[in-house]
Every structure is written in C-alpha cells, then in structure tokens.
Design a protein around this motif. Sequence first.
Motif, PDB file in Angstrom:
ATOM      1  N   CYS A  69     191.846 -54.486  24.093  1.00 16.16           N
ATOM      2  CA  CYS A  69     190.801 -53.519  24.429  1.00 16.16           C
ATOM      3  C   CYS A  69     191.272 -52.556  25.517  1.00 16.16           C
ATOM      4  O   CYS A  69     190.664 -51.534  25.755  1.00 16.16           O
ATOM      5  N   CYS A  70     192.345 -52.915  26.200  1.00 15.40           N
ATOM      6  CA  CYS A  70     192.847 -52.028  27.238  1.00 15.40           C
ATOM      7  C   CYS A  70     194.334 -52.299  27.455  1.00 15.40           C
ATOM      8  O   CYS A  70     194.868 -53.285  26.961  1.00 15.40           O
ATOM      9  N   ASN A 113     179.339 -46.603  27.293  1.00 21.02           N
ATOM     10  CA  ASN A 113     180.725 -46.894  26.917  1.00 21.02           C
ATOM     11  C   ASN A 113     181.465 -47.555  28.072  1.00 21.02           C
ATOM     12  O   ASN A 113     181.980 -46.900  28.974  1.00 21.02           O
ATOM     13  N   TRP A 114     181.525 -48.844  28.023  1.00 22.55           N
ATOM     14  CA  TRP A 114     182.185 -49.585  29.098  1.00 22.55           C
ATOM     15  C   TRP A 114     183.691 -49.341  29.108  1.00 22.55           C
ATOM     16  O   TRP A 114     184.321 -49.350  30.161  1.00 22.55           O
ATOM     17  N   ILE A 115     184.246 -49.155  27.938  1.00 26.49           N
ATOM     18  CA  ILE A 115     185.702 -49.006  27.857  1.00 26.49           C
ATOM     19  C   ILE A 115     186.161 -47.770  28.636  1.00 26.49           C
ATOM     20  O   ILE A 115     187.176 -47.782  29.330  1.00 26.49           O
ATOM     21  N   ALA A 116     185.362 -46.707  28.513  1.00 27.67           N
ATOM     22  CA  ALA A 116     185.764 -45.453  29.166  1.00 27.67           C
ATOM     23  C   ALA A 116     185.379 -45.410  30.639  1.00 27.67           C
ATOM     24  O   ALA A 116     185.926 -44.610  31.405  1.00 27.67           O
ATOM     25  N   LEU A 117     184.454 -46.260  31.020  1.00 30.67           N
ATOM     26  CA  LEU A 117     183.900 -46.192  32.373  1.00 30.67           C
ATOM     27  C   LEU A 117     184.917 -46.335  33.506  1.00 30.67           C
ATOM     28  O   LEU A 117     184.918 -45.529  34.441  1.00 30.67           O
ATOM     29  N   GLN A 174     187.993 -45.600  33.769  1.00 34.99           N
ATOM     30  CA  GLN A 174     188.804 -44.395  33.945  1.00 34.99           C
ATOM     31  C   GLN A 174     188.006 -43.306  34.638  1.00 34.99           C
ATOM     32  O   GLN A 174     188.511 -42.610  35.524  1.00 34.99           O
ATOM     33  N   LYS A 175     186.741 -43.181  34.225  1.00 33.70           N
ATOM     34  CA  LYS A 175     185.891 -42.146  34.810  1.00 33.70           C
ATOM     35  C   LYS A 175     185.793 -42.286  36.323  1.00 33.70           C
ATOM     36  O   LYS A 175     185.716 -41.304  37.045  1.00 33.70           O
ATOM     37  N   GLY A 190     187.435 -52.363  30.843  1.00 34.16           N
ATOM     38  CA  GLY A 190     186.015 -52.067  30.665  1.00 34.16           C
ATOM     39  C   GLY A 190     185.173 -53.326  30.541  1.00 34.16           C
ATOM     40  O   GLY A 190     184.070 -53.421  31.075  1.00 34.16           O
TER      41      GLY A 190
END
Length: 349
Positions: free
Chosen positions: A6-7, A37-41, A43-44, A51
């Motif tokens: 996932c990462c 979207n936890w996966i992108a969080l 990075q943000k 994530g």
Amino acid sequence: MGRAPCCDKANVKRGPWSPEEDAKLKAYIEQNGTGGNWIALPQKIGLKRCGKSCRLRWLNYLRPNIKHGGFSEEEDNIICSLYISIGSRWSIIAAQLPGRTDNDIKNYWNTRLKKKLLGKQRKEQAARRATLRQEINRESQSVMAPGGVLNQQTPNYYWPELPSVNMPAMNPSQDSHFWDQESLRSLLIKLGERFSDDQQELNIATVCPLDGSCTSTRDQPYSSSMNVFSSSGASMNSTDSPCSQLPNTNYAVNGAVGPSTYQGLDGFPVEPHELMYGNQQQLEGLESLYGIMDMANGTNGALSSGESTIWGNVSSLAYPQLVSGLETCLQSLPQNHSSFEVSSYFGQQ
DNA sequence: AAACCCAACAACCGCTTCTTG
DNA sequence: ACAAGAAGCGGTTGTTGGGTT
C-alpha cells in the motif's frame, strides 16, 4: 504475484508516533477531515507514514472522545457476553461501547479479561469434569447392565443424556444466575438506540423458555429496546454497525418461530442439545464456558444438579433478544462465529 | 545493580469487504 | 459485470516498563 504494497515501505517511518507527528495529523484532520483518502493523506501533510498507519493512529488514539483503560465492570460484562455470543468481532463489540476502539477492546480481552475469566474458570473446571465423568460412568453402567436400556436399536453414536445437564428453565425471576437486570437493561437500551433509528415497535416472536409458547415482544418487558432487529424493514444508519446492512430477520410473528426452535439458530443444522450431546469433546468445550457464564452472571460458578446450566445462562447471558438478534445478524455476515464455534474455541484453550 | 520475566499496549501485516469507475 | 484501489478488520508482533530473582 503477491499483493502490491500500500506504500513504499523503504520511505516510510515505522514504530511509535512522536508527539510532533500526532500533532500534525490531528491538526490536519480536525481542520480538513481525512479527505476520504488515507493513502494520500500523509504526503499532503508531510508525514513519512503509511496511510494505513495514519488511519490507525487517528482511529485508535487521536480521535476525540477516545477512552483508554479503566474498563468498568459493566463494560467487562458487555464485552464478555458479546464475545461469547458473537466471537471476536471486535468492531461490533466496540460499537456498543462508546469511546472504546476495537483495538483497545481486543487488547483488553487478550491481556486481561480472558485471563480473568479463564483463571476463574479453570479452578472450577476440574471439579466439574470429575462430577460429569462420574455421572457419565454411572449412566453408562446402568445402560450396559443386564436388563439395561441398551438394545439393538440403540445407535452407537448416541450419547446418553446427562442427568446434570438438562435443558433448564430460563426464567430470570427464578434463576439466581440471571444476569444483573440493570446491566441487561442498559445494554439492551444501548443496543436499541444504536441499531434502530426509527421508533416503530417491534413485532418479534419470543419463545417462552418455560413452556415453549410463542409470544410477541409487545408483551415483554424492555420492549422499547427490543427493536434492535426490527422486522419492519426500518432504515438504519449504515455507519453505525455492520448489522445495519442486514436483511430483515426471521423473527416475524405469525408462528414463524416454533416452540422447539432457538431464536437466531433457525439456520443451524441441528438443535443445540443435539450438538451438546454429540460428543464429549463438544461437551468439554461447552464445559469451559460454564465458568465464563457464571462469571458474567456474578456467581461462583457452582453447577449442581437441578441448577441452571449453560443453556439457561446462555439465554440469560445475553438476553435472548440480543443474542438471537446478533446470531441472525451474523448469519448474514462473513466470518461468522456462532456460539458453538466460540464454545469450541474455549474448549481448545 | 543486572538479568530476566511478564503484562500491557501500540503498531503492523495481510486478508476480506466495500466502493468506484 | 468486472477490476482496481481504498478501507475495514482481526490476528500477530514489537516495544516498553514494572516487578521479581
């Protein structure tokens, strides 16, 4: 080919969260939400975390109104009874305990509650086994003796009915093992509030434990909270519980539930007592539960002839409507653990 | 004081389920 | 209807701190 990660594990920090990381995550989510979207969080917000890890950290630790430790006696009881009736469905159990997370409850169960229960139970188990074996021996001797009841027609898989394990009366007012009424009531109310958001009155059939007669919950105490598994097709909040997605249950009245049928076990291939007497292993597994049931009922677990036995306590334990509702509810869910599976589980401990 | 043990809890892993295009 | 990705979930592992020897 395995599943794609996932990462990027090489560029992701693992292990305990620092206060700075916590603060970053908390501040961002409180201000912007998760954005779906936890996966992108991560990075943000510039966190070198997976994530999934962020999600877990938020849900289990940073989220507002999370309680840690200090489980009350009532919470213990709820966890125990739900565990016994539905197994390790931690998220469902957690949904009944506001402020508690599934992870917290799981840890609490694995590290303390289970030991508390099993420790208590173990002491009593040896004594019970001895008693049971004695009874069984006596029974089989009388069966095998000249003039005994054994004959050609007796199937060899038949397990003689155990005198001390009879199907009990389940009348709360007569049963000293019956679950503390206040706990029971408050749990049912909690569940009722959680599972139902309409005020329609339920029309659930209830089998009277004493004579097997069928009645509607309209006649029962606590009926206000028994719309847990409404047969009315009530709309339910899908975020509250997996059970909200359930189809309607088979508890509609009109004689749908027969006197010999246990609620919520309709789909079960055999009746409980058949399983119970099916073999000794099963019996010993169930035996293990006695202690737990008794603990839940706040008694010392003594089980003697004529007293309420596991089935009585199972019913009282989790309040017929709750257990039957959950059982039915879980029949439509994956990874179902029935009470019988749970009993097997304990038998292996 | 050091080594060891154990309980408690946080976090991870991988599978299942759900959602979306 | 199907596939891919995200989220949810439960089992397991790792870490930490307190107690005991």
